[in-house]
Structures are given as C-alpha cells and as structure tokens.
Design an enzyme around this catalytic site. Structure first.
Site, PDB file in Angstrom:
ATOM      1  N   GLN A 121       0.833  -1.200   0.000  1.00 14.85           N
ATOM      2  CA  GLN A 121       0.000   0.000   0.000  1.00 14.85           C
ATOM      3  C   GLN A 121       0.867   1.250   0.000  1.00 14.85           C
ATOM      4  OE1 GLN A 121      -1.775   1.113   3.763  1.00 14.85           O
ATOM      5  NE2 GLN A 121      -3.718   1.570   2.791  1.00 14.85           N
ATOM      6  N   GLY A 122       0.827   1.999  -1.092  1.00 13.13           N
ATOM      7  CA  GLY A 122       1.608   3.227  -1.184  1.00 13.13           C
ATOM      8  C   GLY A 122       0.714   4.443  -1.022  1.00 13.13           C
ATOM      9  N   SER A 124       0.896   6.613   2.310  1.00 13.71           N
ATOM     10  CA  SER A 124       1.591   7.631   3.109  1.00 13.71           C
ATOM     11  C   SER A 124       2.840   8.155   2.402  1.00 13.71           C
ATOM     12  CB  SER A 124       2.011   7.042   4.455  1.00 13.71           C
ATOM     13  OG  SER A 124       0.908   6.487   5.110  1.00 13.71           O
ATOM     14  N   SER A 156       4.505  -1.070   4.140  1.00 18.30           N
ATOM     15  CA  SER A 156       4.703  -2.397   4.725  1.00 18.30           C
ATOM     16  C   SER A 156       4.922  -3.421   3.625  1.00 18.30           C
ATOM     17  CB  SER A 156       3.483  -2.817   5.553  1.00 18.30           C
ATOM     18  OG  SER A 156       3.271  -1.915   6.599  1.00 18.30           O
ATOM     19  N   GLU A 239      -9.919  -1.705   5.297  1.00 18.06           N
ATOM     20  CA  GLU A 239      -8.778  -1.823   6.198  1.00 18.06           C
ATOM     21  C   GLU A 239      -9.234  -1.720   7.647  1.00 18.06           C
ATOM     22  OE1 GLU A 239      -5.648   1.009   5.494  1.00 18.06           O
ATOM     23  OE2 GLU A 239      -4.249  -0.107   6.751  1.00 18.06           O
TER      24      GLU A 239
HETATM   25  C1  LIG Z   1       3.848  -0.374  11.344  1.00 17.25           C
HETATM   26  C2  LIG Z   1       3.292   0.597  10.365  1.00 17.25           C
HETATM   27  C3  LIG Z   1       2.938   0.160   9.104  1.00 17.25           C
HETATM   28  C4  LIG Z   1       2.450   1.050   8.155  1.00 17.25           C
HETATM   29  N1  LIG Z   1       2.163   0.576   6.908  1.00 17.25           N
HETATM   30  C5  LIG Z   1       1.771   1.447   5.957  1.00 17.25           C
HETATM   31  C6  LIG Z   1       1.578   1.019   4.614  1.00 17.25           C
HETATM   32  O1  LIG Z   1       1.758  -0.167   4.307  1.00 17.25           O
HETATM   33  N2  LIG Z   1       1.240   1.905   3.683  1.00 17.25           N
HETATM   34  C7  LIG Z   1       1.018   3.217   3.970  1.00 17.25           C
HETATM   35  O2  LIG Z   1       0.666   3.960   3.094  1.00 17.25           O
HETATM   36  N3  LIG Z   1       1.192   3.679   5.248  1.00 17.25           N
HETATM   37  C8  LIG Z   1       1.580   2.824   6.230  1.00 17.25           C
HETATM   38  N4  LIG Z   1       1.775   3.275   7.522  1.00 17.25           N
HETATM   39  C9  LIG Z   1       1.643   4.717   7.771  1.00 17.25           C
HETATM   40  C10 LIG Z   1       0.529   5.126   8.723  1.00 17.25           C
HETATM   41  O3  LIG Z   1      -0.705   5.085   8.061  1.00 17.25           O
HETATM   42  C11 LIG Z   1       0.899   6.523   9.218  1.00 17.25           C
HETATM   43  O4  LIG Z   1       2.055   6.390  10.016  1.00 17.25           O
HETATM   44  C12 LIG Z   1      -0.192   7.161  10.024  1.00 17.25           C
HETATM   45  O5  LIG Z   1      -1.304   7.464   9.227  1.00 17.25           O
HETATM   46  C13 LIG Z   1       0.296   8.422  10.744  1.00 17.25           C
HETATM   47  O6  LIG Z   1       0.942   9.305   9.875  1.00 17.25           O
HETATM   48  P1  LIG Z   1       2.379   9.900  10.240  1.00 17.25           P
HETATM   49  O7  LIG Z   1       3.243   8.751  10.584  1.00 17.25           O
HETATM   50  O8  LIG Z   1       2.786  10.780   9.158  1.00 17.25           O
HETATM   51  O9  LIG Z   1       2.169  10.722  11.576  1.00 17.25           O
HETATM   52  P2  LIG Z   1       1.639  12.212  11.677  1.00 17.25           P
HETATM   53  O10 LIG Z   1       0.468  12.391  10.796  1.00 17.25           O
HETATM   54  O11 LIG Z   1       2.769  13.160  11.478  1.00 17.25           O
HETATM   55  O12 LIG Z   1       1.153  12.260  13.174  1.00 17.25           O
HETATM   56  C14 LIG Z   1       2.034  12.510  14.278  1.00 17.25           C
HETATM   57  C15 LIG Z   1       1.185  12.714  15.525  1.00 17.25           C
HETATM   58  O13 LIG Z   1       0.315  13.826  15.337  1.00 17.25           O
HETATM   59  C16 LIG Z   1      -1.015  13.457  15.565  1.00 17.25           C
HETATM   60  N5  LIG Z   1      -1.892  14.186  14.625  1.00 17.25           N
HETATM   61  C17 LIG Z   1      -1.715  14.412  13.309  1.00 17.25           C
HETATM   62  N6  LIG Z   1      -2.752  15.062  12.787  1.00 17.25           N
HETATM   63  C18 LIG Z   1      -3.620  15.240  13.808  1.00 17.25           C
HETATM   64  C19 LIG Z   1      -4.909  15.840  13.910  1.00 17.25           C
HETATM   65  N7  LIG Z   1      -5.551  16.362  12.863  1.00 17.25           N
HETATM   66  N8  LIG Z   1      -5.493  15.821  15.107  1.00 17.25           N
HETATM   67  C20 LIG Z   1      -4.879  15.265  16.201  1.00 17.25           C
HETATM   68  N9  LIG Z   1      -3.694  14.695  16.157  1.00 17.25           N
HETATM   69  C21 LIG Z   1      -3.066  14.686  14.973  1.00 17.25           C
HETATM   70  C22 LIG Z   1      -1.064  11.969  15.271  1.00 17.25           C
HETATM   71  O14 LIG Z   1      -2.147  11.342  15.917  1.00 17.25           O
HETATM   72  C23 LIG Z   1       0.275  11.527  15.810  1.00 17.25           C
HETATM   73  O15 LIG Z   1       0.150  11.347  17.193  1.00 17.25           O
HETATM   74  C24 LIG Z   1       2.270   2.405   8.498  1.00 17.25           C
HETATM   75  C25 LIG Z   1       2.616   2.845   9.777  1.00 17.25           C
HETATM   76  C26 LIG Z   1       3.138   1.962  10.703  1.00 17.25           C
HETATM   77  C27 LIG Z   1       3.489   2.476  12.062  1.00 17.25           C
END
Ligand SMILES: Cc1cc2nc3c(=O)[nH]c(=O)nc-3n(C[C@H](O)[C@H](O)[C@H](O)COP(=O)(O)OP(=O)(O)OC[C@H]3O[C@@H](n4cnc5c(N)ncnc54)[C@H](O)[C@@H]3O)c2cc1C
Lengths: 377, 315
Positions: A121-122, A124, A156, A239
């Site tokens: 899944q691409g 993020s 992932s 999902e």
């Molecule tokens: C193990 C793992 C597997 C993953 N696999 C995939 C995958 O296969 N494909 C893919 O596309 N993505 C994948 N992801 C990505 C995942 O969907 C994102 O990490 C997630 O959506 C959070 O985005 P971010 O990491 O950019 O954090 P950020 O968006 O930067 O968030 C950082 C912090 O800020 C808080 N925050 C952000 N915006 C708000 C808001 N509006 N209100 C309140 N709090 C907020 C968040 O809750 C968090 O605590 C994976 C992540 C993990 C950890």
C-alpha cells in the site's frame, strides 16, 4: 438477536477445522523475520494451499458470517498469518472487486487468490501521513502512460510486493481531495527504488519507496482520473472494517496462554494481576461481540463496512497494547528477552495506535462522522 | 447468526421509550428530586400494566413470556430515563411475590451489595433486612439502607430464603443473581447512552471562542471516548442477554459500569460549570451509576470470575 450459526455455517466450520487439522502439521517451518524471499514464499505458499482446497475466495465471495468463521477457525488453529498477502487480500483486492472494470478484476484478482502476486500500500508520504490528502507524488500523462515521481514511506512489505496500490496527484490545481488518482503500480517498473526501514522491533517490516518517472499504464487506473479519494475511502473502510477479525481471536488465545503461564510461574497469586487479566478478558470478549455485531450489520446491509470500524479500531488497538503490557508483568524479567515471542509482540503492538490511522484521527472520525460534531480544528 | 435487534425487539424498545418519555420526562424527574424517597405508585402500576415487571414471566403464569434480551432493552430504557424505584427487585419478584408482576406491590431486596434500595417504600422485602440502618443516600432518587456486616452473604441469603415468599430462581431458569447483574448492567448502559447524548447535544450548541465547543478536538475526543465505551458495553450486554452465560454477564457488568461512570464524569466535564450544578441532569446519572456499581457484589467478583475462566480454558 441471536448468536447461533446455521447448519450450513456449522458444516463449513467443521469441514474447515478438519482440513486445518490435517494440513497445518505438514507446513514448512516459518522463515526468519528478515528473510524476505523466504517470508514471501511462505505467505504466498499458504495462500496457494488455501486456494487448492477451495478456501481462497472466502474473503470476497463468501457471506460475512462465513468469512468470520473462516478467520476465527484459522486463527484458533494457529494457521499462518496473512503476512505479505495482507494488502492484496484485505484491501486492494476488495477495492478492485468493488471499483475495478471487468478486465481489471480478471487481471488482478485471480493471482491474489492463487498466491501468485503480493501487494503493498503506497498511500503515506513523508509529508502526508494523517493528512493523507496533502500527498504530493505527481503523475503526469504521457500518451497511454502516467509518469510517476515522488516518494512513499512506511510501505509495509514493500520488499515482498509485486504490485502497489498507489495514490498519486494527477491535478495539482484541483482542491486537495479532488486531484488524486488510485493506480496499480508494478513494483518492478523502471524508476522504483525500495529502501528498507528498520522498525523499533528490529526488523525491516516497512520501507521507503522512491519513484522516479515510473511509467504506469493508464489502463492500471482504478476509478476515474481525479476520483481516487472516493476509491481510497472504500479501501480504508475495508482496512478498518474487517482486517482485524483474526487478530481479536489471536489476542483471546494469548490471554489464555498468559493465564496458564501465570499459574505455572506463581504470578497468579497476585490478586491485582488476576483482576487485570480478568478485565482484559472482558475487553476481548466484548471486542469479539462487537465483531459479530458489525459482521451481522454488514450481512444485513450487504455493503462496504461502515464508520463503526473506527469504534472497533480505537478500543482494539489500546486493548492490544494493554494485553502485552500485562504479558510483561506475567513474564517478569523474561519480558526483557527478545527471544520470548511476547516481547516482540509487545514491541509491535506499539504500532497499533498509529498504523491505519492514528487513535487521534480515529477519534476525529468518530466525533465528526458518527456523532455529527462540527468540523474540528 | 443475526446479532442485531429484531423488529419486535426494536418495537419493544421504542414502546418503553415512549411510555417513559410520556410518564417520566424531564419535569417529572425534577419533581421526583424535590420529593426524595417517595415512589410514584401510579407510575409503578402503569409500568406493571405495560408488562415491565412480568416481561420474563411465562404467559401461562400471566406474564409476557419474553426473555432476557427483551428485559435488557427495557432496563436500558429505564437507565436512560433515570427511572427511580426498586425496578430490579420488583422485576425479579414477579411470579414469586403476588402483586409484583402487575405493579400493585413494590418489592425491595436485601442481599448482594450490603445495601437495600427503597426499603421504607416497599410493601414486601425479600432477603434479610434485619438491623438495616438508613443512610443519607448519595443519589437523591435512591433511598438506601445499610445492612449489618456479614449479612447479604450466601449463608444469610440461605437463612432468609425460608422467610421470604417464593423461590430465588426466576421462572425462566436463569438464576436471579445472574439476571440481577445483567439487568443492572443494562441500566448502566442506558445511563451511558444518555450522558453521551447529553454531552454531544451540549457540545453542538454551547459556543466559546466564537464557535461551538464541539469543534474543539479536546471536546470531540472526550465525546468519541464516550461513544466507544457505550458501543463496547452495548454488545457485551446484548450478547450476555443472548447467552445468559455467567462469564459473559461478568464482562457485561465491567464494561457497562465503566461506560456509565466514566461517561457521566466526561459528560459533566463537557458541561463545564453548568455540569457542576444541581439543576443539570448529569450528577443524577453519576450518582445512580455509583449506586449500581455497589449493587449485587463488587467488580472484583466479576474480574476474578473472568480470570478463572481464562485458566479453565473455556474462554
Ligand atoms: C507499522 C506501520 C505500518 C504502516 N504501513 C503502511 C503502509 O503499508 N502503507 C502506507 O501507506 N502507510 C503505512 N503506515 C503509515 C501510517 O498510516 C501513518 O504512520 C499514520 O497514518 C500516521 O501518519 P504519520 O506517521 O505521518 O504521523 P503524523 O500524521 O505526522 O502524526 C504525528 C502525531 O500527530 C497526531 N496528529 C496528526 N494530525 C492530527 C490531527 N488532525 N489531530 C490530532 N492529532 C493529529 C497523530 O495522531 C500523531 O500522534 C504504516 C505505519 C506503521 C506504524
């Protein structure tokens, strides 16, 4: 309200159970976590075994109740986890089944079911996580291809994947949600570079994916150009809606194992620990009931899982973390030993409140879309 | 498996909700608070006529002949409306105490949690309430007596059983003790549903900093937490009603207690200063929820039962 299954469903369960009893002992040993070719072969091999026995299409064609029984029984029996097949079986597949053309369904669905092709899944990007709609990876039209440039992160199983469900921006001038398109990108296309990232659990579970003028045929677009956000919402509802069913069963099994471990190592004499495990039992029992409730609802409405999935995911992801914290209490100093499976599970449980939408984002969804509170800020 | 309300169950729930909205609305609630300790006998008979107490009594015995799931829905509505009175004791006495089923007799019960609700207003008391001392009840709508230490135990119940009219198992085969825990959980669920609604209503309308407070994420997340606890408690309570399994009942109790008590607290928080007033409905929900957590033994008992079930390997 009832919680009994029909004779046909019970029959399905009995046959599946019998089959699992025969086939599971014949499986090869699990490869090590960093052996990606080995893991891919193992996960796809299990899918092929399911296919040959007639169980592969249970994810899409069977009724929600039969799917529930399938996930319950395979997990109870300790069958292999979907692993590298997660995205293909649990969300790219269902999305293509719901939104793809007949030709697209014919091209992509059978290889997923037969265990021939794995997906990742691409979605993020480094600057677009929770705020997915701010994604910037560009796709510009060049004849019958799109040329895609940008980068994805936290992908992932990228190393094991043949295909990527990719979100790209096709109209940079359109409103944020309006210019996004959903593409199926071959991972072996020229211009794709995968750089593994090491997780806090020590393994390379996800990766960064760099895209440099990658050609993707226009025919690989699922849904209309610039209509990708709607398609994405379908994907995410799968999902969040159904992807965790097997895991709840697994957590209930672990809880039983924990109690037995505590009995044998003497920790059971601690009433505070006993009560904590009792409470966790209540939590996971209720999460299982919530699963049955949601499945019954899906069965009745016949559609895509609803926003109720967010209610489930919120409670589940926190309960799972509490479960493995309790495991650490049962284990004592052994909880510091990476050789104990529960230690690794405890580490990986830390991702549950982040992956597939953070708890904060899920609460926003519950508040705004279920409770109808004004749009937050 | 169809784990959803049937048409009949929906109709029953809506019927009870309408009856309570008509006969015990916000004004009636306030009036009841002004006359603490007094039971509205006319309302009690109306509840009896509507089948609230005789719901699970077999039709052959003049009852409605329904089961625990239906009783749970009725008690959920009672909890939602904050309906006062010894509803549970009277419901459990239907079939054992003449007049309980139709609401002409008010029944209180001693045993379980060490207190007796509505002792002074009761026509019949089940269990041993000898030596009970009146408390200044935290809940203005639930008069309480404290039982002497040591009573309320199984042995005391045994002794008392000889002196009360009727047996201690309900006509439908579910032990009273289990039904009491579950129906209490159903009331807690209803209360949690209500405080969640009240919080969301308030958050939509109350404005600060030029916008509804519900647009602030801190408030949104409180409300989302309330809903999650409500929905988790709901499925636990409904499933326990279907299976009548004591382990399911114990789980339902823990989750419903949590949903009711924390829900009321969070609702109070969302209401700000207004939430701390006697006028707001919130404190009544919190106080009643506290009273119910003491009913029928404590949470510890349920936690221990759930822990035991783990090593028994049944769950
Ligand atoms: C193990 C793992 C597997 C993953 N696999 C995939 C995958 O296969 N494909 C893919 O596309 N993505 C994948 N992801 C990505 C995942 O969907 C994102 O990490 C997630 O959506 C959070 O985005 P971010 O990491 O950019 O954090 P950020 O968006 O930067 O968030 C950082 C912090 O800020 C808080 N925050 C952000 N915006 C708000 C808001 N509006 N209100 C309140 N709090 C907020 C968040 O809750 C968090 O605590 C994976 C992540 C993990 C950890």
């Amino acid at each position: 309200m009832n919680l009994t299954y029909t004779p046909e469903e019970e029959d399905f369960r009995a046959r599946l159970r019998e089959w699992l009893g025969k086939v599971l002992p014949t499986l090869p040993a699990k490869p090590s976590p960093d052996d990606w070719p080995g893991r891919r072969a193992y996960d796809l091999g299990w899918q092929r075994t399911l296919y040959d026995a007639g169980y592969a299409d249970v994810h899409w064609d069977a009724s929600p109740t039969v799917r529930l029984i399938f996930l319950e029984e395979t997990e109870k029996a300790g069958a292999p986890y979907v692993g590298a097949n997660f995205v293909g079986l649990l969300h790219a597949g269902p999305t293509i089944a719901a939104e793809g053309t007949p030709a697209q369904r014919e091209r992509w669905l059978p290889p997923i079911l037969r265990g021939e092709e794995a997906w990742c899944q691409g979605f993020s990007e480094p600057d677009a996580g929770s705020d997915l709609a701010s994604l910037r990876t560009r796709a510009r039209r060049d004849g019958d291809h799109y040329l895609v440039s940008g980068s994805k992160i936290w992908t992932s199983h990228a190393e094991a994947a043949d295909w990527c469900e990719l979100l790209v921006r096709t109209d940079p001038r359109a409103p944020r949600h309006g210019g996004i398109t959903w593409l199926a990108m071959p991972m072996d296309a020229p211009g794709v570079t995968v750089r593994p990232l090491r997780t806090l659990a020590g393994s390379a579970e996800f990766a960064e994916v760099f895209l440099d003028d990658v050609p993707v045929p226009v025919a690989n677009r699922v849904g209309e150009e610039n209509d990708g956000w709607r398609v994405t919402m379908v994907t995410l509802s799968f999902e969040r809606g159904t992807a965790f069913v097997g895991e709840v069963v697994a957590c209930r099994r672990v809880l039983g194992e924990l109690a037995r471990e505590a009995r044998s190592n003497g920790r059971w004499d601690d009433p505070a620990l006993r009560r904590r495990l009792g409470r966790l039992n209540a939590d996971f029992l209720a999460l299982w009931r919530l699963t049955q409730w949601n499945v019954s609802e899906a069965q009745a409405t016949g559609g895509v899982p609803g926003v109720g999935g967010s209610v489930f995911k919120l409670r589940y992801s926190h309960a799972r973390q509490e479960l493995y914290d309790a495991a650490a209490d049962v284990l004592g100093p052994d909880a510091l030993d990476l050789g104990r499976p529960w230690t690794l599970d405890r580490l990986s449980s830390l991702s549950y409140t982040i992956a597939a939408g953070t708890s904060q984002i899920q609460r926003n969804i519950v508040a705004e879309r279920i409770l109808g509170l004004p749009k937050g800020r | 498996m169809r784990f959803q309300l049937t048409e009949d169950q929906r109709a029953l729930r809506d019927g009870v909700r309408q009856l309570l909205a008509r006969r015990f609305d916000a004004d009636a609630l306030r009036a009841a608070v002004r006359r603490p300790g007094r039971l509205d006998r006319a309302l009690w008979r109306e509840l009896g006529a509507a089948g609230f107490f005789a719901l699970r009594l077999p039709e052959a015995d003049g009852g409605v002949g329904l089961g625990l799931p239906e009783a749970v829905l009725a008690f959920e509505e009672a909890g939602r409306a904050l309906l006062p009175g010894p509803l549970l004791a009277t419901h459990l006495a239907a079939g054992a105490v003449p007049g309980a089923a139709d609401g002409s007799v008010v029944v209180a019960a001693a045993g379980g949690g060490g207190t007796v609700e509505w002792l002074a207003e009761a026509d019949v008391v089940r269990g041993d309430a000898t030596g009970a001392v009146e408390l200044r009840s935290v809940d203005p709508l639930t008069p309480l007596h404290r039982l002497p230490r040591g009573s309320g135990s199984a042995a005391a119940d045994e002794r008392a059983a000889a002196r009360v009219p009727g047996p201690y198992t309900s006509p439908t085969g579910v032990p009273d003790a289990s039904a009491a825990v579950l129906l209490t959980a159903a009331e807690q669920l209803g209360s949690a549903v209500r405080t969640c609604e009240l919080a969301v209503q308030h958050a939509r309308t109350r404005e600060q900093f030029g916008r509804p407070i519900g647009a602030f994420q801190a408030v949104q997340h409180l409300c989302a937490g309330m809903l999650v606890r409500v929905e988790v408690a709901r499925v636990a309570v409904y499933a326990a009603a279907v299976t009548a399994d004591p382990v399911d009942v114990a789980a339902a109790r823990l989750l419903a207690d949590e949903a009711a008590v924390r829900g009321a607290r969070d609702c109070l928080q969302v209401h700000g200063g207004m939430g701390f007033t006697w006028e707001a409905e919130v404190h009544l929900h919190l106080k009643r929820a506290w009273v119910r957590t003491h009913r029928t033994g404590g949470a510890t008992e349920s936690e221990e039962m759930l822990a035991d079930a783990l090593t028994a390997g049944t769950r």
